[in-house]
Write an enzyme that holds these catalytic residues in place. Structure first.
Site, PDB file in Angstrom:
ATOM      1  N   ASN A 145       0.678  -1.076   0.089  1.00  0.00           N
ATOM      2  CA  ASN A 145      -0.063   0.111   0.043  1.00  0.00           C
ATOM      3  C   ASN A 145       1.004   1.430   0.162  1.00  0.00           C
ATOM      4  OD1 ASN A 145      -2.628   1.936   0.560  1.00  0.00           O
ATOM      5  ND2 ASN A 145      -1.145   2.027   2.598  1.00  0.00           N
ATOM      6  N   ARG A 158      -8.304   5.845   1.611  1.00  0.00           N
ATOM      7  CA  ARG A 158      -7.572   5.308   0.396  1.00  0.00           C
ATOM      8  C   ARG A 158      -6.325   6.397  -0.107  1.00  0.00           C
ATOM      9  NH1 ARG A 158     -12.741   3.033   0.040  1.00  0.00           N
ATOM     10  NH2 ARG A 158     -12.382   0.731   0.389  1.00  0.00           N
ATOM     11  N   ARG A 202      -0.753 -12.414   2.697  1.00  0.00           N
ATOM     12  CA  ARG A 202      -1.364 -11.503   3.496  1.00  0.00           C
ATOM     13  C   ARG A 202      -1.187 -10.054   2.746  1.00  0.00           C
ATOM     14  NH1 ARG A 202      -0.154  -7.439   7.258  1.00  0.00           N
ATOM     15  NH2 ARG A 202      -1.602  -7.039   8.801  1.00  0.00           N
ATOM     16  N   ASP A 243      -1.239  -6.498   3.394  1.00  0.00           N
ATOM     17  CA  ASP A 243      -1.194  -5.698   4.451  1.00  0.00           C
ATOM     18  C   ASP A 243      -2.122  -4.318   4.015  1.00  0.00           C
ATOM     19  OD1 ASP A 243       0.373  -4.451   7.133  1.00  0.00           O
ATOM     20  OD2 ASP A 243       0.739  -2.911   5.530  1.00  0.00           O
ATOM     21  N   HIS A 297      -6.752   0.273   2.896  1.00  0.00           N
ATOM     22  CA  HIS A 297      -6.274   1.527   2.430  1.00  0.00           C
ATOM     23  C   HIS A 297      -6.138   1.622   0.769  1.00  0.00           C
ATOM     24  CE1 HIS A 297      -6.108   2.914   6.647  1.00  0.00           C
ATOM     25  NE2 HIS A 297      -5.609   1.465   6.789  1.00  0.00           N
ATOM     26  N   GLU A 332      -5.715  -7.798   4.861  1.00  0.00           N
ATOM     27  CA  GLU A 332      -6.091  -7.164   6.050  1.00  0.00           C
ATOM     28  C   GLU A 332      -6.879  -5.872   6.191  1.00  0.00           C
ATOM     29  OE1 GLU A 332      -3.932  -4.618   9.757  1.00  0.00           O
ATOM     30  OE2 GLU A 332      -3.658  -4.206   7.565  1.00  0.00           O
ATOM     31  N   ASN A 363      -3.210 -10.906  16.928  1.00  0.00           N
ATOM     32  CA  ASN A 363      -2.370 -10.844  15.757  1.00  0.00           C
ATOM     33  C   ASN A 363      -0.951  -9.873  16.178  1.00  0.00           C
ATOM     34  OD1 ASN A 363      -2.900  -7.915  15.320  1.00  0.00           O
ATOM     35  ND2 ASN A 363      -3.289  -8.386  13.262  1.00  0.00           N
ATOM     36  N   ARG A 379      -5.354 -19.150  11.836  1.00  0.00           N
ATOM     37  CA  ARG A 379      -4.234 -18.615  11.985  1.00  0.00           C
ATOM     38  C   ARG A 379      -3.533 -18.634  13.564  1.00  0.00           C
ATOM     39  NH1 ARG A 379      -2.553 -12.916   9.819  1.00  0.00           N
ATOM     40  NH2 ARG A 379      -3.796 -12.314  11.610  1.00  0.00           N
TER      41      ARG A 379
HETATM   42  C1  AAO Z   1       5.371   3.719  12.691  1.00  0.00           C
HETATM   43  C2  AAO Z   1       5.286   4.742  13.757  1.00  0.00           C
HETATM   44  C3  AAO Z   1       4.494   5.803  13.541  1.00  0.00           C
HETATM   45  C4  AAO Z   1       5.138   6.535  12.478  1.00  0.00           C
HETATM   46  C5  AAO Z   1       5.208   5.647  11.238  1.00  0.00           C
HETATM   47  C6  AAO Z   1       5.781   6.091   9.985  1.00  0.00           C
HETATM   48  O1  AAO Z   1       4.700   3.885  14.962  1.00  0.00           O
HETATM   49  O2  AAO Z   1       4.173   6.693  14.698  1.00  0.00           O
HETATM   50  O3  AAO Z   1       4.140   7.728  12.022  1.00  0.00           O
HETATM   51  O4  AAO Z   1       6.013   4.546  11.618  1.00  0.00           O
HETATM   52  O5  AAO Z   1       7.142   6.890  10.433  1.00  0.00           O
HETATM   53  C7  AAO Z   1       3.213  -1.018  11.746  1.00  0.00           C
HETATM   54  C8  AAO Z   1       2.833  -0.131  13.249  1.00  0.00           C
HETATM   55  C9  AAO Z   1       2.890   1.356  13.268  1.00  0.00           C
HETATM   56  C10 AAO Z   1       3.994   1.940  12.273  1.00  0.00           C
HETATM   57  C11 AAO Z   1       3.993   1.369  10.907  1.00  0.00           C
HETATM   58  C12 AAO Z   1       5.246   1.588   9.946  1.00  0.00           C
HETATM   59  O6  AAO Z   1       1.606  -0.643  13.707  1.00  0.00           O
HETATM   60  O7  AAO Z   1       2.904   1.775  14.448  1.00  0.00           O
HETATM   61  O8  AAO Z   1       4.156   3.084  12.226  1.00  0.00           O
HETATM   62  O9  AAO Z   1       4.020  -0.379  10.862  1.00  0.00           O
HETATM   63  O10 AAO Z   1       6.347   1.212  10.471  1.00  0.00           O
HETATM   64  C13 AAO Z   1      -4.735   0.700  10.890  1.00  0.00           C
HETATM   65  C14 AAO Z   1      -4.680  -0.037   9.325  1.00  0.00           C
HETATM   66  C15 AAO Z   1      -3.983  -1.493   9.456  1.00  0.00           C
HETATM   67  C16 AAO Z   1      -2.635  -1.327  10.329  1.00  0.00           C
HETATM   68  C17 AAO Z   1      -2.956  -0.808  11.655  1.00  0.00           C
HETATM   69  C18 AAO Z   1      -1.741  -0.745  12.498  1.00  0.00           C
HETATM   70  O11 AAO Z   1      -6.024   0.155   9.039  1.00  0.00           O
HETATM   71  O12 AAO Z   1      -3.771  -1.462   8.285  1.00  0.00           O
HETATM   72  O13 AAO Z   1      -3.309   0.745  11.511  1.00  0.00           O
HETATM   73  N1  AAO Z   1      -2.283  -2.512  10.331  1.00  0.00           N
HETATM   74  C19 AAO Z   1      -1.018  -2.923   9.345  1.00  0.00           C
HETATM   75  C20 AAO Z   1      -0.074  -3.771  10.013  1.00  0.00           C
HETATM   76  C21 AAO Z   1       0.982  -2.944  10.816  1.00  0.00           C
HETATM   77  C22 AAO Z   1       1.466  -1.847  10.170  1.00  0.00           C
HETATM   78  C23 AAO Z   1       0.672  -1.267   9.109  1.00  0.00           C
HETATM   79  C24 AAO Z   1      -0.626  -1.763   8.515  1.00  0.00           C
HETATM   80  C25 AAO Z   1       1.303  -0.184   8.253  1.00  0.00           C
HETATM   81  O14 AAO Z   1      -0.361  -5.026  10.513  1.00  0.00           O
HETATM   82  O15 AAO Z   1       1.978  -3.607  11.727  1.00  0.00           O
HETATM   83  O16 AAO Z   1       1.768  -0.932  11.010  1.00  0.00           O
HETATM   84  O17 AAO Z   1       2.094  -1.125   6.973  1.00  0.00           O
HETATM   85  C26 AAO Z   1      -9.133   1.942  13.500  1.00  0.00           C
HETATM   86  C27 AAO Z   1      -9.318   1.651  12.129  1.00  0.00           C
HETATM   87  C28 AAO Z   1      -8.182   0.658  11.699  1.00  0.00           C
HETATM   88  C29 AAO Z   1      -6.949   1.223  12.003  1.00  0.00           C
HETATM   89  C30 AAO Z   1      -6.655   1.409  13.598  1.00  0.00           C
HETATM   90  C31 AAO Z   1      -5.395   1.845  14.013  1.00  0.00           C
HETATM   91  O18 AAO Z   1      -9.499   0.796  14.191  1.00  0.00           O
HETATM   92  O19 AAO Z   1     -10.333   1.007  11.792  1.00  0.00           O
HETATM   93  O20 AAO Z   1      -8.305   0.324  10.298  1.00  0.00           O
HETATM   94  O21 AAO Z   1      -5.660   0.439  11.727  1.00  0.00           O
HETATM   95  O22 AAO Z   1      -7.665   2.555  13.828  1.00  0.00           O
HETATM   96  O23 AAO Z   1      -5.123   3.293  13.589  1.00  0.00           O
HETATM   97  C32 AAO Z   1     -11.692   0.750  17.745  1.00  0.00           C
HETATM   98  C33 AAO Z   1     -12.258   0.836  16.631  1.00  0.00           C
HETATM   99  C34 AAO Z   1     -11.394   0.432  15.432  1.00  0.00           C
HETATM  100  C35 AAO Z   1     -10.354   1.374  15.473  1.00  0.00           C
HETATM  101  C36 AAO Z   1      -9.567   1.188  16.572  1.00  0.00           C
HETATM  102  C37 AAO Z   1      -8.352   2.087  17.008  1.00  0.00           C
HETATM  103  O24 AAO Z   1     -11.259  -0.557  18.162  1.00  0.00           O
HETATM  104  O25 AAO Z   1     -13.459  -0.135  16.506  1.00  0.00           O
HETATM  105  O26 AAO Z   1     -11.959   0.346  14.222  1.00  0.00           O
HETATM  106  O27 AAO Z   1     -10.562   1.480  17.740  1.00  0.00           O
HETATM  107  O28 AAO Z   1      -8.749   3.594  16.851  1.00  0.00           O
END
Ligand code: AAO
Length: 512
Positions: A115, A173, A210, A212, A216, A248, A313, A352
């Site tokens: 992405n 997106r 998977r 990722d 988005h 994801e 996960n 998984r």
């Molecule tokens: C790191 C640093 C950041 C920095 C960035 C760039 O931590 O501070 O800005 O580098 O320098 C992983 C880490 C991140 C890391 C990133 C890159 O988790 O911390 O950032 O690598 O190194 C969203 C996405 C989902 C994503 C998830 C983490 O939709 O795709 O955030 N997961 C994947 C991977 C993950 C990875 C990435 C994507 C990026 O599995 O390991 O990040 O490649 C809502 C939304 C979700 C959203 C969450 C979190 O969720 O619905 O879509 O996930 O917010 O933002 C309730 C709600 C629920 C909500 C949740 C949280 O539970 O019901 O819907 O609250 O608000």
């Protein structure tokens, strides 16, 4: 002729939902942050003998090297190029792993981070795992190559350039997720570069991906690169086999982007599964295990054949992503084993199992300030290999949940009962429940604060069975609890609420 064409079309349509595991192998394990050399060994010495279907591996491509904090696990979600070069190993080691795992019938699934590239603030230089030059500031990634034209900057309409609201499908997106430079996936050039990377992996022998951060990307843009993918390598897969796809998409409800919008491309990660199961097993919000009688679609989850399910996960076990505090992990081992046991016994979804590393948790104001900790590492930042203790557990802070007897034996249980219906449900209207899988397996849980003492219909043939939770069948005797099923299929179960593991599972391959 027409019938043949129709059959061929049906086969192709269903293909991306099929994990391409060997027959009778029904689960995969995420060996989070493991080195390729260790995974190859694990396939041969453990995963194949115990019937694991495959391994989800951490992103294998080149990523930015983050030194502040010091080499966090999440640096691997910031691509610099599609060279196979990461802390888990180089391309030769990756190829060796895929070959050796496939040769023992264990598949490899790659976590595809397509992405975006690295964070906008990653600077410029050669601080990347293979030393490729990049300049995040002017969107220059010559090792792919991508340039400013290949990113979404112009399309995002928020002032910050970031996703500010999950209620706006265009922001989700077109804007940056956590500062990550967002690729313009509608461009055929970008789709082609992504497909070239994934095809390289397919040709090496991986069985699927998977995707990722699929949320988005527009579903049609994902389809755009999936349509360019090769069939799987015929050295190990039947001709015409398509890569397994699981996207994801975090959908806990309440947002305009839903998992169902992505079913056309493949399966979707069902995040409600772990969030709800954790809530039930923790007995929060008045939930109880007897409510699990209609677990699955009955709880508003994706259709079973579109769902990839898991208890935790790599994100939500440490407070990233979504799911919240209810998520069970190895830190809550007793409840966790019950949750994983329930998941593996229940027919819903493709399962998984998580395999983690331990880190020094440090909660401040409810937040773990060490949530970034990378895998067990040497002084130079290289990832440590996984030592195996004499008792078959792992050392050096590798948790290896998949080697816990209770979890490993339930992976076997799921294989043994594959294809059998959900049957013989029993509950006490509280937190004691039991169910069977046709005539091949039966499981009983006691998550109440009092003893379980019941005579239950198991559906199994008469005989003496070994409980595979408290022990194993070893040399035609049980090392743990024994269960006698009488001629009418009934058996007596007694489970103390203070048992180390308050559940019992029996199956026909653990019959004396
Ligand atoms: C790191 C640093 C950041 C920095 C960035 C760039 O931590 O501070 O800005 O580098 O320098 C992983 C880490 C991140 C890391 C990133 C890159 O988790 O911390 O950032 O690598 O190194 C969203 C996405 C989902 C994503 C998830 C983490 O939709 O795709 O955030 N997961 C994947 C991977 C993950 C990875 C990435 C994507 C990026 O599995 O390991 O990040 O490649 C809502 C939304 C979700 C959203 C969450 C979190 O969720 O619905 O879509 O996930 O917010 O933002 C309730 C709600 C629920 C909500 C949740 C949280 O539970 O019901 O819907 O609250 O608000």
């Amino acid at each position: 002729m027409r019938v043949l064409l129709l059959l061929a079309a049906v086969g192709l349509c269903g293909a991306q939902y099929n994990a391409n595991t060997q027959p009778g192998r029904t689960s995969i394990v995420h060996l989070f942050e493991w080195r390729w050399a260790d995974i190859a060994l694990e396939c041969e010495r453990y995963l194949a003998p115990y019937g694991f279907g495959g391994v989800q591996v951490s992103p294998p491509n080149e990523n930015v090297v983050v030194t502040s904090p010091n080499r966090p696990w999440w640096e691997r979600y910031q691509p610099i190029s599609y060279k196979l070069c990461s802390r888990s190993g180089n391309e030769d080691e990756f190829r060796d792993m895929v070959t050796r795992c496939n040769n023992v019938g264990v598949r490899i699934y790659v976590d595809a981070v397509v992405n975006h590239m690295c964070g906008s603030g990653a600077g410029y230089g050669t601080h990347s795992t293979c030393g490729s030059y990049f300049n995040a500031g002017n969107r220059d990634f010559p090792a792919v190559p991508y340039s400013g034209w290949d990113f979404n900057d112009g399309k995002c309409t928020t002032g910050s350039g970031e996703i500010e609201s999950y209620q706006d499908i265009y922001q989700i997106r077109n804007c940056r997720l956590s500062g990550l430079l967002d690729l313009a996936m509608e461009k055929d050039y970008v789709r082609s570069k992504v497909a070239e990377y994934l095809n390289h992996l397919i040709d090496i022998g991986v069985a699927g991906f998977r995707i990722d951060a699929a949320k988005h990307m527009w579903p049609g843009d994902i389809k755009g690169f999936l349509d360019k993918l090769h069939n799987l390598n015929t050295k190990w897969f039947s001709s015409g086999a398509r890569p397994f796809i699981y996207q994801e998409v975090i959908d806990l409800g309440g947002e305009p982007v839903t998992g169902s919008q992505y079913y056309g491309n493949g399966r979707v990660t069902e995040f409600k599964y772990g969030a709800k199961l954790g809530t039930v097993i923790r007995r929060w919000n008045g939930e109880k295990m007897s409510y699990l009688k209609n677990w699955g679609e009955g709880w508003g989850f994706a259709p079973s054949d579109r769902a990839l399910v898991f208890v935790d996960n790599h994100d939500n076990q440490r407070g990233h992503g979504a799911g919240g505090a209810s998520i069970l992990t190895f830190w809550d081992a007793r409840l966790y084993k019950m949750a994983v046991g329930f998941m593996l016994a229940h027919p819903y979804g493709f399962t998984r199992v998580m395999s983690s590393f331990r880190w020094p948790r440090n909660f401040q104001n409810g937040h773990d300030v060490n949530d970034w900790y990378g895998p067990p590492s040497n002084w130079d930042g290289s990832t440590k290999s996984v030592p195996i203790n004499p008792d078959t557990t792992c050392g050096d802070d590798w948790v290896c949940e998949h080697r816990w007897r209770q979890i490993r034996n339930m992976v076997v249980f799921r294989n043994v009962v594959d294809g059998e219906p959900f049957s013989n449900w029993w509950d006490n209207n509280s937190n004691q429940v039991a169910f069977g899988r046709g005539s091949k397996g039966f499981i009983v849980f006691n998550n109440d604060d009092w003893q379980l003492n019941e005579y239950l219909q198991t559906g199994l043939p008469a005989g003496t069975y070994c409980d595979v939770i408290s022990g194993d069948k070893d040399n035609n005797r049980c090392t743990g609890i024994q269960v006698n099923v009488s001629g009418d299929g009934k058996a007596h179960f007694q489970i103390s609420n203070s048992a180390e593991d308050p559940f019992i599972a029996i199956h026909i391959n653990a019959k004396l």
